[in-house]
Design a protein around this motif. Structure first.
Motif, mmCIF file in Angstrom:
data_model
loop_
_atom_site.group_PDB
_atom_site.id
_atom_site.type_symbol
_atom_site.label_atom_id
_atom_site.label_comp_id
_atom_site.label_asym_id
_atom_site.label_seq_id
_atom_site.Cartn_x
_atom_site.Cartn_y
_atom_site.Cartn_z
ATOM 1 N N THR A 89 40.337 57.765 -49.229
ATOM 2 C CA THR A 89 40.244 56.387 -50.000
ATOM 3 C C THR A 89 38.572 56.419 -50.344
ATOM 4 O O THR A 89 38.471 56.042 -51.644
ATOM 5 N N GLU A 90 37.742 56.371 -49.531
ATOM 6 C CA GLU A 90 36.583 56.224 -49.911
ATOM 7 C C GLU A 90 36.010 57.165 -50.947
ATOM 8 O O GLU A 90 35.213 57.081 -51.931
ATOM 9 N N ALA B 155 37.514 56.564 -54.264
ATOM 10 C CA ALA B 155 36.579 55.237 -54.947
ATOM 11 C C ALA B 155 35.549 55.613 -55.514
ATOM 12 O O ALA B 155 34.993 55.294 -56.730
ATOM 13 N N GLN C 129 47.079 52.600 -50.879
ATOM 14 C CA GLN C 129 45.543 51.974 -50.858
ATOM 15 C C GLN C 129 45.093 52.197 -52.457
ATOM 16 O O GLN C 129 43.892 52.437 -52.722
ATOM 17 N N PRO D 161 44.731 50.085 -54.875
ATOM 18 C CA PRO D 161 43.847 48.966 -55.284
ATOM 19 C C PRO D 161 42.336 49.185 -54.684
ATOM 20 O O PRO D 161 41.249 49.054 -55.363
ATOM 21 N N GLN D 162 42.131 49.783 -53.435
ATOM 22 C CA GLN D 162 41.067 50.022 -53.016
ATOM 23 C C GLN D 162 40.107 51.266 -53.462
ATOM 24 O O GLN D 162 39.041 51.218 -53.947
ATOM 25 N N ASN E 33 39.025 49.901 -57.043
ATOM 26 C CA ASN E 33 37.871 49.145 -56.830
ATOM 27 C C ASN E 33 36.571 49.644 -57.024
ATOM 28 O O ASN E 33 35.521 48.964 -57.288
ATOM 29 N N ASP F 257 34.329 47.261 -59.227
ATOM 30 C CA ASP F 257 33.162 46.929 -58.769
ATOM 31 C C ASP F 257 31.909 47.259 -59.609
ATOM 32 O O ASP F 257 31.089 46.374 -59.949
#
Length: 152
Positions: free
Chosen positions: A58-59, A62, A105, A107-108, A111, A115
């Motif tokens: 996930t990271e 992102a 995930q 949405p994450q 982000n 952001d």
């Protein structure tokens, strides 16, 4: 602080805007609205690839979404003849995440783009959005993001 100054402060150098890969245009202006075609996570090292939840965390996804947002800003700058101060509002982001079945995930992941828009444009960067999981994206990209922008 100007948008360009914020980009400099964040250490972001905008790339040349990507050319269309098929029968579409990178952006369309209609009145005060501008639609930016989906942008992929491409930088000087090339295209990030893979399926989120299998090949990317996930990271990591992102970070790829942030790269898409940088490419969106590059398209906005090109569409506004180099003047990012014309942006009145990032109206909407549409986020598509190439992910495994059961991944929740999105949405994450998106982000990462949301952001950045707030970091760069402040309150003008706050937007509505969607974050959708899909089973494939062009060129096996992990994420693709499009935008609707209000300009002066």
């Amino acid at each position: 602080m100007t948008v360009e100054a914020r980009l400099t402060e964040l250490g972001i150098v905008l790339p040349a805007p990507a050319k269309a890969l098929a029968n579409y245009v990178p952006f369309v202006k209609s009145g005060h609205l501008m639609s930016i075609s989906g942008q992929l996570p491409i930088d000087a090292e090339g295209l990030r690839k893979g399926k989120v939840g299998a090949d990317l965390s996930t990271e990591e996804a992102a970070i790829a979404a942030r790269m898409c947002a940088i490419n969106i800003i590059a398209q906005i700058k090109a569409a506004c003849d180099g003047d990012l101060e014309r942006v009145q509002r990032i109206v909407k982001l549409g986020g598509f995440v190439n992910c495994i079945d059961g991944f929740e995930q999105q949405p994450q992941v998106v982000n990462g783009a949301s952001d950045l828009m707030v970091e760069v444009f402040g309150d003008k960067g706050r937007h509505s959005r969607s974050a959708v999981g899909v089973n494939a994206l062009p060129l096996n990209a992990p994420v693709e993001i499009d935008a609707l922008v209000e300009i002066a």
